[in-house]
Design a protein around this motif. Structure first.
Motif, short mmCIF file in Angstrom:
data_model
loop_
_atom_site.label_atom_id
_atom_site.label_comp_id
_atom_site.label_asym_id
_atom_site.label_seq_id
_atom_site.Cartn_x
_atom_site.Cartn_y
_atom_site.Cartn_z
N ASN A 119 -9.83 0.96 5.23
CA ASN A 119 -7.91 0.21 4.87
C ASN A 119 -8.12 -1.21 4.93
OD1 ASN A 119 -5.41 -0.76 6.27
ND2 ASN A 119 -5.31 0.59 4.85
N GLY A 120 -9.57 -1.50 6.79
CA GLY A 120 -9.49 -3.05 7.31
C GLY A 120 -9.89 -3.63 6.08
N LEU A 121 -11.76 -3.26 6.03
CA LEU A 121 -12.13 -3.91 4.09
C LEU A 121 -10.86 -4.50 3.36
CD1 LEU A 121 -14.54 -5.06 3.62
CD2 LEU A 121 -15.51 -3.46 3.07
N PHE A 122 -9.82 -3.69 2.76
CA PHE A 122 -9.36 -3.99 2.27
C PHE A 122 -8.56 -4.80 1.82
CE2 PHE A 122 -5.34 -2.60 -0.38
CZ PHE A 122 -5.35 -2.77 -1.45
N ARG A 180 -5.32 3.01 -6.84
CA ARG A 180 -6.16 3.08 -7.86
C ARG A 180 -7.71 3.36 -7.10
NH1 ARG A 180 -2.77 1.64 -10.55
NH2 ARG A 180 -2.69 1.13 -12.56
N ILE A 181 -7.84 3.15 -5.56
CA ILE A 181 -8.74 3.28 -4.68
C ILE A 181 -8.46 4.33 -3.69
CG2 ILE A 181 -10.48 1.60 -5.76
CD1 ILE A 181 -10.30 0.37 -2.81
N ASP A 182 -8.64 5.38 -2.89
CA ASP A 182 -8.55 5.47 -1.87
C ASP A 182 -8.88 3.91 -0.46
OD1 ASP A 182 -7.32 6.83 0.42
OD2 ASP A 182 -8.93 8.16 0.98
N VAL A 183 -7.34 3.62 0.24
CA VAL A 183 -7.60 2.63 1.81
C VAL A 183 -7.03 3.38 2.80
CG1 VAL A 183 -7.36 1.18 -0.64
CG2 VAL A 183 -4.91 1.78 0.34
N ALA A 184 -7.55 5.21 2.60
CA ALA A 184 -6.02 5.31 3.48
C ALA A 184 -7.15 5.83 5.37
CB ALA A 184 -6.15 6.74 3.34
N PHE A 231 0.99 -7.87 -5.40
CA PHE A 231 1.20 -6.83 -6.90
C PHE A 231 -0.51 -6.00 -6.77
CE2 PHE A 231 -0.56 -6.89 -11.31
CZ PHE A 231 0.43 -5.66 -11.47
N TRP A 232 -0.87 -7.02 -6.63
CA TRP A 232 -1.89 -6.73 -6.30
C TRP A 232 -3.06 -5.69 -5.55
CZ3 TRP A 232 -4.62 -6.94 -10.28
CH2 TRP A 232 -4.85 -7.70 -11.34
N ALA A 233 -2.47 -5.76 -4.30
CA ALA A 233 -2.80 -4.95 -3.14
C ALA A 233 -2.53 -3.47 -3.69
CB ALA A 233 -1.71 -5.07 -1.69
N GLY A 234 -0.93 -3.19 -3.79
CA GLY A 234 -0.09 -2.38 -4.41
C GLY A 234 -0.94 -1.40 -5.73
N PHE A 235 -1.74 -2.43 -6.40
CA PHE A 235 -1.88 -2.00 -7.94
C PHE A 235 -3.43 -1.10 -7.58
CE2 PHE A 235 -5.26 -2.80 -11.36
CZ PHE A 235 -3.89 -2.15 -12.13
N VAL A 236 -4.45 -2.05 -6.01
CA VAL A 236 -5.31 -1.58 -6.07
C VAL A 236 -5.19 -0.77 -5.49
CG1 VAL A 236 -7.69 -2.47 -5.02
CG2 VAL A 236 -6.53 -3.80 -6.90
N VAL A 281 0.97 -1.37 -0.05
CA VAL A 281 0.19 0.09 0.24
C VAL A 281 0.73 1.13 -0.10
CG1 VAL A 281 -1.59 1.19 2.02
CG2 VAL A 281 -1.70 -1.22 0.98
N ARG A 282 1.74 1.12 0.53
CA ARG A 282 2.73 3.13 1.07
C ARG A 282 3.39 2.61 -0.46
NH1 ARG A 282 0.76 5.17 3.56
NH2 ARG A 282 0.24 4.82 5.78
N ARG A 283 3.83 1.66 -1.12
CA ARG A 283 4.77 1.56 -1.60
C ARG A 283 4.39 1.35 -3.50
NH1 ARG A 283 8.35 4.66 -2.80
NH2 ARG A 283 9.93 3.25 -3.77
N GLY A 284 3.26 0.25 -3.13
CA GLY A 284 2.73 0.41 -5.13
C GLY A 284 3.18 -0.79 -4.91
N GLU A 285 2.44 -1.49 -6.18
CA GLU A 285 2.67 -3.03 -7.21
C GLU A 285 4.35 -3.52 -6.98
OE1 GLU A 285 1.94 -0.28 -10.51
OE2 GLU A 285 1.44 -0.53 -8.92
#
Length: 162
Positions: A99-102, A90-94, A82-87, A44-48
């Motif tokens: 964030n918990g649901l993600f 594209r969406i705000d998980v802050a 990969f998928w956590a960084g990619f998604v 989440v911090r650095r990307g896919e």
């Protein structure tokens, strides 16, 4: 470079947690997946791309602890990173709930993939430890989203004190 060092230290911490949890009670390892927390956090911090490389490393380290087929954890954690960084790009998980649901969704998907790949490559049936393993995505999501909440609190406290 600073993030690589932090990821390395976080992976070492996950090894320590994994070792201590295994010594405290093997069933604790069924519910706690410290490596997934590390991969989700840094993805989440650095990307896919960062997440995929870290996922590979963490998955292979986790595989070295298990008696299962070497590489299954590496594959599933690579895809998780990969998928956590990619998604997350594209969406705000802050926000905490999002964030918990993600993290819960990503952890469930990782577990499904792990079960499918393990079922294909192993001859023995999977041990679900009486269903206890199904708590792993929930615990991972709670720990991961709590880590982000604690980090946010420290940053807010640091900016007020400056």
């Amino acid at each position: 470079m600073k993030d690589v060092l932090r990821a390395f230290l976080a992976t070492l911490l996950a090894v320590l947690v994994y070792s201590l949890a295994g010594g405290a009670g093997p069933m604790l390892l069924v519910v706690l997946n410290a490596f997934s927390v590390v991969v989700l956090y840094f993805s989440v911090r650095r990307g896919e791309v960062f997440g995929a490389f870290l996922g590979t490393a963490c998955g292979l380290v986790q595989d070295s602890f298990s008696l299962g087929v070497f590489g299954v954890g590496g594959l599933t954690k690579t895809l998780l990173g990969f998928w956590a960084g990619f998604v997350s790009r594209r969406i705000d998980v802050a926000p905490f709930f999002r964030n918990g649901l993600f993290m819960l969704v990503m952890s469930v998907l990782e577990m499904i993939l792990w079960v499918l790949v393990t079922a294909v490559v192993r001859r023995e049936s999977l041990n679900f430890h009486g269903g206890l393993i199904l708590l792993q995505p929930l615990v991972t999501a709670l720990l991961g989203s709590s880590l982000f909440a604690v980090e946010r609190r420290f940053r807010a406290r640091g900016s007020r004190g400056a």
